[in-house]
Each structure stands twice: as structure tokens, then as C-alpha cells.
Motif scaffolding. Sequence first.
Motif, PDB file in Angstrom:
ATOM      1  N   PRO A   1      64.780  -0.125  61.536  1.00 45.70           N
ATOM      2  CA  PRO A   1      63.849  -0.248  62.456  1.00 45.70           C
ATOM      3  C   PRO A   1      62.905  -1.141  61.953  1.00 45.70           C
ATOM      4  O   PRO A   1      62.733  -1.491  60.765  1.00 45.70           O
ATOM      5  CB  PRO A   1      63.099   0.989  62.432  1.00 45.70           C
ATOM      6  N   PRO A   2      62.269  -2.242  62.476  1.00 44.39           N
ATOM      7  CA  PRO A   2      61.218  -3.347  62.403  1.00 44.39           C
ATOM      8  C   PRO A   2      60.221  -2.688  61.443  1.00 44.39           C
ATOM      9  O   PRO A   2      59.571  -1.617  61.725  1.00 44.39           O
ATOM     10  CB  PRO A   2      60.629  -3.888  63.463  1.00 44.39           C
ATOM     11  N   ALA A   3      59.896  -3.218  60.175  1.00 47.62           N
ATOM     12  CA  ALA A   3      58.880  -2.631  59.299  1.00 47.62           C
ATOM     13  C   ALA A   3      58.161  -3.662  58.418  1.00 47.62           C
ATOM     14  O   ALA A   3      58.856  -4.347  57.632  1.00 47.62           O
ATOM     15  CB  ALA A   3      59.694  -1.738  58.299  1.00 47.62           C
ATOM     16  N   LEU A   4      56.838  -4.302  59.004  1.00 53.88           N
ATOM     17  CA  LEU A   4      56.284  -5.258  58.473  1.00 53.88           C
ATOM     18  C   LEU A   4      55.247  -4.760  57.559  1.00 53.88           C
ATOM     19  O   LEU A   4      55.217  -3.440  57.667  1.00 53.88           O
ATOM     20  CB  LEU A   4      55.349  -6.202  59.548  1.00 53.88           C
ATOM     21  N   LEU A   5      54.792  -5.484  56.610  1.00 52.56           N
ATOM     22  CA  LEU A   5      53.729  -5.085  55.686  1.00 52.56           C
ATOM     23  C   LEU A   5      52.493  -5.233  56.623  1.00 52.56           C
ATOM     24  O   LEU A   5      52.296  -5.947  57.565  1.00 52.56           O
ATOM     25  CB  LEU A   5      53.500  -6.200  54.494  1.00 52.56           C
ATOM     26  N   ASP A   6      51.508  -4.215  56.343  1.00 49.29           N
ATOM     27  CA  ASP A   6      50.053  -4.098  57.083  1.00 49.29           C
ATOM     28  C   ASP A   6      49.430  -5.278  56.667  1.00 49.29           C
ATOM     29  O   ASP A   6      49.084  -5.648  55.553  1.00 49.29           O
ATOM     30  CB  ASP A   6      49.297  -3.042  56.711  1.00 49.29           C
ATOM     31  N   PRO A   7      48.989  -6.217  57.877  1.00 51.60           N
ATOM     32  CA  PRO A   7      48.697  -7.787  57.545  1.00 51.60           C
ATOM     33  C   PRO A   7      47.107  -7.453  57.427  1.00 51.60           C
ATOM     34  O   PRO A   7      46.218  -8.566  57.192  1.00 51.60           O
ATOM     35  CB  PRO A   7      48.791  -8.274  59.006  1.00 51.60           C
ATOM     36  N   ALA A   8      46.459  -6.221  57.467  1.00 49.47           N
ATOM     37  CA  ALA A   8      44.814  -6.030  57.559  1.00 49.47           C
ATOM     38  C   ALA A   8      44.150  -6.962  56.280  1.00 49.47           C
ATOM     39  O   ALA A   8      43.537  -7.591  56.422  1.00 49.47           O
ATOM     40  CB  ALA A   8      44.567  -4.776  57.691  1.00 49.47           C
ATOM     41  N   PRO A   9      44.850  -6.564  55.047  1.00 47.98           N
ATOM     42  CA  PRO A   9      44.292  -7.235  54.006  1.00 47.98           C
ATOM     43  C   PRO A   9      44.373  -8.603  53.670  1.00 47.98           C
ATOM     44  O   PRO A   9      43.528  -9.325  53.369  1.00 47.98           O
ATOM     45  CB  PRO A   9      44.983  -6.251  52.854  1.00 47.98           C
ATOM     46  N   ALA A  10      45.569  -9.149  54.107  1.00 46.84           N
ATOM     47  CA  ALA A  10      45.784 -10.461  54.132  1.00 46.84           C
ATOM     48  C   ALA A  10      44.826 -11.344  55.242  1.00 46.84           C
ATOM     49  O   ALA A  10      44.455 -12.367  54.873  1.00 46.84           O
ATOM     50  CB  ALA A  10      47.249 -10.766  54.438  1.00 46.84           C
ATOM     51  N   TRP A  11      44.808 -10.595  56.559  1.00 49.56           N
ATOM     52  CA  TRP A  11      43.865 -11.160  57.421  1.00 49.56           C
ATOM     53  C   TRP A  11      42.442 -11.477  56.919  1.00 49.56           C
ATOM     54  O   TRP A  11      41.745 -12.250  56.941  1.00 49.56           O
ATOM     55  CB  TRP A  11      44.156 -10.440  58.869  1.00 49.56           C
TER      56      TRP A  11
ATOM     57  N   LEU B   1      41.880 -13.910  54.317  1.00 49.32           N
ATOM     58  CA  LEU B   1      42.002 -15.393  54.866  1.00 49.32           C
ATOM     59  C   LEU B   1      40.952 -15.604  55.546  1.00 49.32           C
ATOM     60  O   LEU B   1      40.474 -16.922  55.684  1.00 49.32           O
ATOM     61  CB  LEU B   1      43.379 -15.497  55.768  1.00 49.32           C
ATOM     62  N   ARG B   2      40.306 -14.517  56.104  1.00 49.15           N
ATOM     63  CA  ARG B   2      38.751 -14.937  56.707  1.00 49.15           C
ATOM     64  C   ARG B   2      37.837 -14.987  55.960  1.00 49.15           C
ATOM     65  O   ARG B   2      36.615 -15.223  56.344  1.00 49.15           O
ATOM     66  CB  ARG B   2      38.754 -13.837  57.778  1.00 49.15           C
ATOM     67  N   THR B   3      37.764 -14.687  54.595  1.00 49.96           N
ATOM     68  CA  THR B   3      36.688 -14.352  53.727  1.00 49.96           C
ATOM     69  C   THR B   3      36.372 -15.564  52.975  1.00 49.96           C
ATOM     70  O   THR B   3      37.318 -15.787  52.016  1.00 49.96           O
ATOM     71  CB  THR B   3      36.608 -13.150  53.181  1.00 49.96           C
ATOM     72  N   PRO B   4      35.378 -16.442  52.989  1.00 46.61           N
ATOM     73  CA  PRO B   4      35.358 -17.380  52.068  1.00 46.61           C
ATOM     74  C   PRO B   4      35.189 -17.099  50.610  1.00 46.61           C
ATOM     75  O   PRO B   4      34.533 -16.133  50.212  1.00 46.61           O
ATOM     76  CB  PRO B   4      34.041 -18.325  52.503  1.00 46.61           C
ATOM     77  N   GLY B   5      36.035 -17.734  49.722  1.00 49.81           N
ATOM     78  CA  GLY B   5      36.016 -17.345  48.319  1.00 49.81           C
ATOM     79  C   GLY B   5      36.852 -16.160  47.964  1.00 49.81           C
ATOM     80  O   GLY B   5      36.881 -15.806  46.663  1.00 49.81           O
ATOM     81  N   ALA B   6      37.565 -15.435  48.664  1.00 52.39           N
ATOM     82  CA  ALA B   6      38.157 -14.250  48.562  1.00 52.39           C
ATOM     83  C   ALA B   6      39.647 -14.933  47.905  1.00 52.39           C
ATOM     84  O   ALA B   6      40.076 -16.006  47.947  1.00 52.39           O
ATOM     85  CB  ALA B   6      38.737 -13.561  49.699  1.00 52.39           C
ATOM     86  N   ASP B   7      40.149 -14.056  47.008  1.00 55.42           N
ATOM     87  CA  ASP B   7      41.419 -14.074  46.422  1.00 55.42           C
ATOM     88  C   ASP B   7      42.518 -13.978  47.454  1.00 55.42           C
ATOM     89  O   ASP B   7      42.835 -13.082  47.942  1.00 55.42           O
ATOM     90  CB  ASP B   7      41.672 -12.992  45.151  1.00 55.42           C
ATOM     91  N   ARG B   8      43.108 -15.056  47.739  1.00 53.58           N
ATOM     92  CA  ARG B   8      44.215 -15.131  48.446  1.00 53.58           C
ATOM     93  C   ARG B   8      45.690 -15.014  48.169  1.00 53.58           C
ATOM     94  O   ARG B   8      46.679 -14.872  48.944  1.00 53.58           O
ATOM     95  CB  ARG B   8      43.826 -16.551  49.306  1.00 53.58           C
ATOM     96  N   SER B   9      45.597 -14.672  46.794  1.00 55.99           N
ATOM     97  CA  SER B   9      47.364 -14.705  46.246  1.00 55.99           C
ATOM     98  C   SER B   9      47.930 -13.190  47.031  1.00 55.99           C
ATOM     99  O   SER B   9      49.046 -13.376  47.628  1.00 55.99           O
ATOM    100  CB  SER B   9      47.081 -14.247  44.892  1.00 55.99           C
ATOM    101  N   GLY B  10      47.185 -12.321  47.258  1.00 56.53           N
ATOM    102  CA  GLY B  10      47.927 -11.249  48.008  1.00 56.53           C
ATOM    103  C   GLY B  10      48.186 -11.572  49.445  1.00 56.53           C
ATOM    104  O   GLY B  10      49.052 -10.963  49.775  1.00 56.53           O
ATOM    105  N   ALA B  11      47.205 -12.191  49.981  1.00 50.70           N
ATOM    106  CA  ALA B  11      47.515 -12.618  51.432  1.00 50.70           C
ATOM    107  C   ALA B  11      48.662 -13.472  51.586  1.00 50.70           C
ATOM    108  O   ALA B  11      49.478 -13.445  52.471  1.00 50.70           O
ATOM    109  CB  ALA B  11      46.170 -13.407  51.907  1.00 50.70           C
ATOM    110  N   GLY B  12      49.015 -14.159  50.646  1.00 55.01           N
ATOM    111  CA  GLY B  12      50.419 -15.094  50.719  1.00 55.01           C
ATOM    112  C   GLY B  12      51.388 -14.350  50.299  1.00 55.01           C
ATOM    113  O   GLY B  12      52.546 -14.581  51.068  1.00 55.01           O
ATOM    114  N   ARG B  13      51.280 -13.339  49.547  1.00 50.13           N
ATOM    115  CA  ARG B  13      52.674 -12.462  49.399  1.00 50.13           C
ATOM    116  C   ARG B  13      52.757 -11.529  50.555  1.00 50.13           C
ATOM    117  O   ARG B  13      53.866 -11.428  51.031  1.00 50.13           O
ATOM    118  CB  ARG B  13      52.228 -11.347  48.377  1.00 50.13           C
ATOM    119  N   VAL B  14      51.769 -11.273  51.492  1.00 50.92           N
ATOM    120  CA  VAL B  14      51.949 -10.385  52.605  1.00 50.92           C
ATOM    121  C   VAL B  14      52.521 -11.387  53.621  1.00 50.92           C
ATOM    122  O   VAL B  14      53.562 -10.878  54.192  1.00 50.92           O
ATOM    123  CB  VAL B  14      50.579  -9.708  52.992  1.00 50.92           C
ATOM    124  N   ARG B  15      52.010 -12.406  53.834  1.00 49.58           N
ATOM    125  CA  ARG B  15      52.394 -13.311  54.584  1.00 49.58           C
ATOM    126  C   ARG B  15      53.869 -13.805  54.225  1.00 49.58           C
ATOM    127  O   ARG B  15      54.791 -13.852  55.403  1.00 49.58           O
ATOM    128  CB  ARG B  15      51.577 -14.739  54.671  1.00 49.58           C
TER     129      ARG B  15
END
Length: 367
Positions: free
Chosen positions: A247-257, A260-274
Motif C-alpha cells: 500500500p502507498p505509504a508516504l512520510l507525514d509531510p507536516a514537519p517538512a512543510w 520550509l515555511r518557517t524562516p530560519g528553521a533547520d531544513r535538514s529534516g525537511a530535505g530527508r522527508v522530501r
Amino acid sequence: MRGRTLRAVDVVAEALERIGRADPVLCAFLEVWAEDALRRAGEVDARVAAGERLPLAGVPVAVKGRHGLRAAGPLLAAGGVAVGATSVPGPGTPWQTWGLGAHGRTVNPWRADRTPGGSSAGAAVAVAAGLVPLATGSDGAGSVRIPAAWCAVVGLKITGGSLPSRDRTGLAAPGVLARTAADAAAWWAAVRPAGADRAPAALPVSAVWSPDLGFARPDPEQVALARSAAGRLADAGTVRLVRPSRPPALLDPAPAWSALRTPGADRSGAGRVRAGNDRRLDALFAGADLLLTPTTPTAPHGHEGPGDRYSTALTWAFNVSGHPALSVPAGFGADGCPAGLQLVARHGREDLLLAVAREAERRGATA
């Protein structure tokens, strides 16, 4: 109008009359540009009389927000007439599902005690109520698809980055709300970038169904309505449902999103989710043409807010990944409110989404 049996000024005047009659109740518009719209309609009539072939000659168009006219150039060049700016959430609004028009809070045309969704709130309401046939939107987390689902209209978010966007995060993409997939296709034909995929779709196309993308918690009724809509597409011969090995199983994008929307946030985790979701989606689309899901996890909520679940749960993964996605009407719940079925395709396959939806409409397979 192209055949000169109607005049653009008359069509636009009728739209303005409908807006004037209905908008004090619906609150779908921030501004109505009656004088400018009639002037532009007269210019369209003159262009048609001079022999120009305008694909959207005299079509009344609403644009999202007070700055929406900036991106409407291709529509105006095609003969569309901008009649006003639709409502968006007001300043400081905590929930982007709200809309605030010139006359007050934007209401769902099916139930006034419920939200129409957002942030393209007024756009969806104006189309659902028949005030205009087309309204522009923008979609940064589901802002076109969610109101489309909750107002029983068609909502298309195009491939991320394929058209200019004011959103520096790259999450938001332009889109449209329309009564039919054919009308959405007319919008896409007017705005599509040079070199966009025009490959014809040989129906049926293969599709994978997922009720939750592996992480969301949608209500059973929303799942049932969307699954029934997917079944109607299959019965009509527009899609062929296939069962993947997993079954399709994506990672929850909420933390990544959020990162990406928060200035100055650490985006390394977002990159891994993406990257992780990109791999999973690449694998899915290697074996199927479409992914089908409910558009929203819940029915439209009241105007006080959504509670503890975001309406974006099933949509914002495709803002992070950039895939084009379309919401089509899926039916109505026990509370009388609409639901939507979301169709997702490979990057650049807007034509495929629209072809499936148009043929489904033609065969009576959509709600």
C-alpha cells in the motif's frame, strides 16, 4: 460570443447582477470591479468583431485576493473578463480555511454554518454558487483542492514551479476552481507554459487507491465517499484500479512543510522527508498513472475552526513534492456537505488529470 450570438457586455452584466444579488449572503468577494469589467467586456466585443479568435471571449473570471489580477494576464489576453477579487482569510486569521469578504465571513453555499475551505475560499464559493464559471486560486498546502472538495467543484493545482508564484518557499502553485473539468481545461489551455506536456491520454489509465497515504487519519465517511467515487471512475472505464505490492505509504509531510515555511528553521529534516517521499512517489508512478485519495480527512467544519486535525492532511504532501493534483466532487455526506476525490499524477501531467476528469464527467461518473 465568438459566434456573435451573445455580447460579452451582456454576459458580464448578468454575472455582476448575480454577484450583487448573492454576495451579501455568501460573502465571496472582497471587491467587485463592475465599471472596469463592463469596459473590458466592451473591448472584448470589439476584438471579436475585428476577427480575433479568443478562446475565453467574454467569460467572467474572479481572481483570488486583491493582488490576483497580477497573474491573470493570460486569461485577459484570451478574452476573459475579471469581475472582482475573491475572499481570503482575514489578517491574523489562525485557520486558513476561513474567508473574509467585503460583507463578512465567507459561508459554504451548501451549509452556511460551515466553512467553504480555504484559503481560496471566495473563489470556490463564487464558482459553486454560479456567480462565475472560473476563479483563480493558489495552493500552498491544499488551498485550491480543499475548498473545491467542500464546495463540490473542480479544483486543479498545477505542477510546482511550472508557472510563476509569489511564494518563495516553492510550496505554492497556481490553480483554478471551475464547475467542470472542461472549464478547468480551458483555463489550463490559456495559462499553460510553453513546452508543457500535451500527450493525449489513452483511457483507461491505471490508478492506485490509498485512503490515508499511510499516515493520515481520515474519517470513515470521507474515505467511503472518495472510494465510491474512485469505483465510479473505474466502472465508467476512465481508470483501471490496480493493487500495488505494498500500500502507498508516504512520510507525514507536516514537519517538512512547517520547516520550509518557517524562516530560519533547520531544513535538514525537511530535505530527508522530501527525498524519501520523492523516492516513494517515483516508485508508485513507475507502476501506475494516477494516485487516488480522499481530498480531505474531514467534512467541512464550523466557522470556529477545525479542531485538532488539519484539513491539509491529504493534500500538502503534493505541495512538498510538487506533483499536480486535482479534486473532483465525490458526493455528499450525511450532514449534506460535499466531499472530494483527489487525483495525483506525475510532474507535468495536468492534461492526464483533466482528461480523466472530463471523460468521467461525460460518462456521468462524478457527483
